[in-house]
Design a protein around this motif. Structure first.
Motif, PDB file in Angstrom:
ATOM      1  N   SER A  91      93.807  62.829  71.254  1.00 25.72           N
ATOM      2  CA  SER A  91      93.914  61.269  71.305  1.00 25.72           C
ATOM      3  C   SER A  91      92.581  60.919  70.838  1.00 25.72           C
ATOM      4  O   SER A  91      92.388  59.964  69.918  1.00 25.72           O
ATOM      5  CB  SER A  91      94.181  60.867  72.618  1.00 25.72           C
ATOM      6  OG  SER A  91      95.681  61.280  73.070  1.00 25.72           O
ATOM      7  N   GLU A  92      91.490  61.192  71.274  1.00 24.58           N
ATOM      8  CA  GLU A  92      90.038  60.917  71.082  1.00 24.58           C
ATOM      9  C   GLU A  92      89.916  61.356  69.583  1.00 24.58           C
ATOM     10  O   GLU A  92      89.198  60.549  68.964  1.00 24.58           O
ATOM     11  CB  GLU A  92      89.281  61.408  71.883  1.00 24.58           C
ATOM     12  CG  GLU A  92      89.189  61.072  73.351  1.00 24.58           C
ATOM     13  CD  GLU A  92      88.225  61.895  74.531  1.00 24.58           C
ATOM     14  OE1 GLU A  92      88.257  61.533  75.365  1.00 24.58           O
ATOM     15  OE2 GLU A  92      87.559  62.522  73.865  1.00 24.58           O
ATOM     16  N   LEU A 134      88.553  58.755  66.042  1.00 27.79           N
ATOM     17  CA  LEU A 134      87.115  58.977  65.327  1.00 27.79           C
ATOM     18  C   LEU A 134      86.957  58.496  64.018  1.00 27.79           C
ATOM     19  O   LEU A 134      88.128  58.759  63.218  1.00 27.79           O
ATOM     20  CB  LEU A 134      86.848  60.477  65.362  1.00 27.79           C
ATOM     21  CG  LEU A 134      86.502  60.711  67.007  1.00 27.79           C
ATOM     22  CD1 LEU A 134      85.964  62.353  66.947  1.00 27.79           C
ATOM     23  CD2 LEU A 134      85.348  59.924  67.685  1.00 27.79           C
ATOM     24  N   ARG A 151      94.347  64.767  75.843  1.00 26.50           N
ATOM     25  CA  ARG A 151      93.194  63.707  75.657  1.00 26.50           C
ATOM     26  C   ARG A 151      92.249  63.768  74.591  1.00 26.50           C
ATOM     27  O   ARG A 151      91.789  62.763  73.916  1.00 26.50           O
ATOM     28  CB  ARG A 151      92.422  63.656  77.032  1.00 26.50           C
ATOM     29  CG  ARG A 151      93.315  62.986  78.138  1.00 26.50           C
ATOM     30  CD  ARG A 151      92.365  62.593  79.323  1.00 26.50           C
ATOM     31  NE  ARG A 151      91.496  63.955  79.887  1.00 26.50           N
ATOM     32  CZ  ARG A 151      91.853  64.480  80.940  1.00 26.50           C
ATOM     33  NH1 ARG A 151      93.010  64.286  81.349  1.00 26.50           N
ATOM     34  NH2 ARG A 151      91.145  65.826  81.318  1.00 26.50           N
ATOM     35  N   SER A 152      92.016  65.267  74.281  1.00 29.26           N
ATOM     36  CA  SER A 152      90.968  65.518  73.131  1.00 29.26           C
ATOM     37  C   SER A 152      91.622  65.311  71.813  1.00 29.26           C
ATOM     38  O   SER A 152      91.065  64.497  70.992  1.00 29.26           O
ATOM     39  CB  SER A 152      90.671  66.872  73.187  1.00 29.26           C
ATOM     40  OG  SER A 152      89.944  67.341  74.476  1.00 29.26           O
ATOM     41  N   LYS A 169      84.216  66.847  68.183  1.00 26.94           N
ATOM     42  CA  LYS A 169      85.258  66.754  68.856  1.00 26.94           C
ATOM     43  C   LYS A 169      86.474  67.908  68.592  1.00 26.94           C
ATOM     44  O   LYS A 169      87.056  68.456  69.362  1.00 26.94           O
ATOM     45  CB  LYS A 169      85.825  65.530  68.825  1.00 26.94           C
ATOM     46  CG  LYS A 169      85.151  64.436  69.265  1.00 26.94           C
ATOM     47  CD  LYS A 169      85.281  64.445  70.926  1.00 26.94           C
ATOM     48  CE  LYS A 169      84.481  63.252  71.343  1.00 26.94           C
ATOM     49  NZ  LYS A 169      84.695  63.485  72.967  1.00 26.94           N
ATOM     50  N   GLU A 207      80.622  63.182  64.306  1.00 26.05           N
ATOM     51  CA  GLU A 207      81.462  63.227  65.908  1.00 26.05           C
ATOM     52  C   GLU A 207      82.708  64.087  65.691  1.00 26.05           C
ATOM     53  O   GLU A 207      83.324  64.661  66.591  1.00 26.05           O
ATOM     54  CB  GLU A 207      81.491  61.988  66.396  1.00 26.05           C
ATOM     55  CG  GLU A 207      80.193  61.101  66.566  1.00 26.05           C
ATOM     56  CD  GLU A 207      80.784  59.712  67.167  1.00 26.05           C
ATOM     57  OE1 GLU A 207      79.373  59.109  67.662  1.00 26.05           O
ATOM     58  OE2 GLU A 207      81.716  59.560  67.084  1.00 26.05           O
TER      59      GLU A 207
END
Length: 707
Positions: free
Chosen positions: A115-116, A120, A112-113, A129, A125
């Motif tokens: 993917s985020e 970006l 999930r990380s 991340k 940010e």
């Protein structure tokens, strides 16, 4: 061998000695065997082979004790160690499962990380991340390392014990193979010896048991008896001989194709086949007689058996100083029925004879008679207690004319040896009579009971007269263990009018047999020896019959015997045992009929077993009083016998003095007299009449006061 069994000696601890030129003595742990070779050279070869085998056994025992990794897990410490190892393996497996769950959890978070991160656009940010991704990746790496370490521990532990487990598995495989080879070899040796005996029957006279045995044979027999192995002990075969025939059930098409050509001829010319009758209920006996409402309600229970502990010391203490013939056996070993009542229990499945009397075909009738002969053993499977020995002159009547159309009378006609005469007549077309003498032999571990005497059955309408004898009953574990009963031997039923026969085989129990326990098989054949029906089942449950369509010689079996293959119709049920009443285990395992046998009835003879006081007291649960009463009755019977013997002696003296030529007759039964049987040629007791007439008059003045 990994375990001991009867007939083995552990060579590692055995002592091998030679008595003379040809004898070898093996001894170990109190067990001694005397072996004899034919020559001195052969004896030396055997001694050498035994010494080599002993050295090998010692070497194997030492190797197993030295190599702990190769030691078999048979001791208590080995079992504890194995259990501890299994617990450690289970714990490691749980650790692996936990690590697997954590890896799945952290792997999903890392995905999930990532993917985020891909979505970006702002650099600030993005830095935060990426930092979070690095932390999760670090955590994932730590968890993976923990799992790898747990896997390595599991693998190391498994490899450590893998060799030991492989050895144990290989050992068990070798033992199983060796046992199978040993059993096969024993079976072959048994059959070869049997064939050799049949081919040379004249050699029987040279056995040590024959009167012509030589001195050497007697000495050898004496040595064998001196061993701790009882010479009289009966050994069953390691693998029982399989039946001499094989039954193959024909398919439906085959049955239809052969029905027109074979069935009428195979059934003795009768047009209708009883074994194809669909009206016959497959799960029940013919209960046409039992559908009638009885005139009186019979009892359905007896008082529960008391839970008295048997104090052997108190019994032995009461026997000190008494003559052996005067030692009373306590009622603790008995059931509250006499031997005469047990003999009457043979009629429990009387409806089989009622149905047989209605048969047109004698072969069909023979099948039902065979089922009746087997049914008499169905109640013995749980009945390990002995019945009361009847007093001389004791009688027992079983009048079931109003319910089932028959009435039965038994009388104890002899006390030494014990013999009972039995006569049954039925209004439904048959008469049965027998004289049974019980011979028993105690062999240490079991008791063999051999009923002597023939059973006769006559059907009124057809004139068919059947004769057969009972098989041997064996009570096992007399000294130690739970008592259990087995039936073994052969029954030959012969129709004296048509010369048709039925051969029944009761297979003895064998630990190595793959057959069902208590198995019974049989073949019904005509006067020419052609088989028409095959019977099968067990003596404690049911008997089935199957009509034979054709027979052929099959190939040789594993024992080298050629077997007959019978192609038959589907089997039909002839007899099925009735279930025991509720709470039977507390009522001496009595059947429904047995529960009624000792029920009080009016107008019976004064010598009837129902009036015997010790038996009645035992049934009521008053065992101490029953023992005292039993001792009184036995002493009274001995006093009567002494008076009778004195009368015989006086009569003989008088005969010698006056030379009158008159012979003095000893005890004579009241309702039976001795006659020579025209069929068997034996002299036995048959009913002479008068009992039922005396009952109608209620005149028992001719009866002795035996109670």
């Amino acid at each position: 061998m990994a375990h001991t069994c009867r007939g083995t000696i552990n060579l590692a601890t055995a002592h091998i000695d030679t008595e003379d030129a040809c004898n070898i003595v093996l001894s170990s742990g109190g067990r001694t065997y005397h072996l004899k070779a034919s020559t001195e050279v052969e004896r030396q070869r055997w001694v050498t082979a035994l010494e080599l085998a002993k050295a090998k056994a010692i070497r194997m025992m030492n190797d197993q004790s030295d190599d702990s990794g190769d030691e078999e897990p048979t001791s208590q410490s080995d079992r504890s160690e194995l259990q501890g190892t299994l617990k450690i393996l289970v714990s490691k497996l749980d650790d692996l499962s936990t690590c697997n769950d954590l890896i799945a959890k952290h792997g999903a978070a890392l995905q999930r990380s990532l993917s985020e991160l891909e979505g970006l656009k702002v650099p600030v940010e993005g830095g935060e991340k990426i930092k979070a991704v690095n932390e999760r990746a670090t955590l994932f790496r730590i968890t993976s390392n923990a799992m790898i370490n747990a896997c390595r521990d599991f693998l190391d532990l498994a490899e450590t014990h893998s060799r030991r487990w492989q050895r144990a598995l290989q050992y068990e495989r070798e033992q199983r193979t060796h046992l199978e080879e040993t059993i096969e070899q024993l079976a072959k040796q048994h059959n070869s010896l049997e064939r050799a005996w049949r081919e040379a029957p004249t050699l029987v006279s040279t056995t040590p048991s024959a009167p012509t045995a030589n001195k050497g044979g007697s000495e050898r027999l004496h040595k064998e008896e001196a061993s701790d192995e009882d010479g009289d002990t009966e050994y069953f075969d390691a693998m029982e001989d399989s039946p001499a025939f094989i039954t193959v059930t024909a398919t439906e098409n085959t049955q239809q194709r052969r029905s027109q050509s074979n069935l009428s001829g195979a059934s003795g010319g009768q047009p209708n086949d009883w074994n194809q009758d669909n009206n016959m209920s497959p799960g029940h006996n013919d209960v046409s007689g039992k559908e009638l409402q009885p005139c009186r309600q019979r009892r359905t229970r007896v008082p529960d058996k008391p839970n008295y502990s048997l104090n052997l010391w108190s019994i032995m203490k009461n026997c000190i100083g008494k003559e052996l013939s005067k030692i009373p056996m306590p009622v603790n070993f008995n059931e509250p029925l006499s031997m005469l009542q047990r003999l009457s229990e043979d009629l429990e499945y009387h409806e089989l004879l009622d149905k047989a009397a209605r048969c047109d075909s004698s072969l069909e009738q023979m099948c039902l008679v065979a089922a009746f002969s087997v049914s008499s053993y169905s109640t013995t499977i749980h009945r390990t207690a002995k019945p009361f020995n009847p007093l001389l002159g004791e009688t027992y009547e079983l009048d079931r004319r109003e319910e089932f159309g028959y009435r039965s009378l038994c009388e104890q006609v002899s006390h030494h040896p014990p013999a009972a005469a039995h006569h049954v007549i039925s209004q439904r077309g048959w008469t049965l009579w027998q004289e049974i003498t019980i011979a028993s032999k105690f062999r240490g571990k079991y008791l063999s009971i051999m009923p002597l005497g023939a059973i006769h059955l006559h059907f009124h309408s057809s004139g068919n007269h059947y004769v057969w004898r009972k098989v041997t009953s064996t009570v096992h574990n007399i000294i130690v263990g739970k008592l259990w009963i087995d039936q073994s031997g052969d029954i030959e039923i012969v129709n004296q009018r048509t010369k048709e026969t039925c051969q029944l085989k009761f297979s003895p129990y064998s630990y190595f047999s793959r057959d069902v326990p208590r198995k019974v098989t049989g073949v019904v054949a005509d006067s020419g020896g052609q088989a028409h029906y095959v019977l099968s089942g067990t003596w404690d449950d049911k008997i089935e019959s199957a009509k034979i369509l054709q027979s052929s010689r099959g190939g040789s079996g594993s024992e080298g015997k050629q077997k007959t293959v019978y192609q038959t119709l589907s089997p039909k049920l002839l007899w099925k045992k009735y279930p025991l009443p509720d709470n039977a285990e507390n009522m001496y395992f009595f059947s429904a009929l047995a529960l009624t046998l000792n029920e009080q009835e009016d107008a019976v003879g004064v010598t009837d077993s129902r009036l015997r006081p010790d038996q009645r007291l035992m049934e009521d649960g008053r065992w101490d009083e029953a023992n005292s009463e039993k001792q009184r009755l036995e002493e009274k019977q001995r006093a009567v016998r002494r008076r009778r013997e004195a009368d015989v002696s006086d009569a003989l003296d008088e005969e010698c003095e006056y030379d009158s030529g008159k012979e003095y007759e000893g005890y004579q039964p009241l309702w039976f007299h001795q006659r020579r049987d025209s069929v068997t040629g034996e002299t036995n007791f048959v009913y002479k009449g008068g009992y039922w007439e005396a009952k109608e008059r209620q005149d028992w003045s001719m009866c002795s006061n035996i109670f």
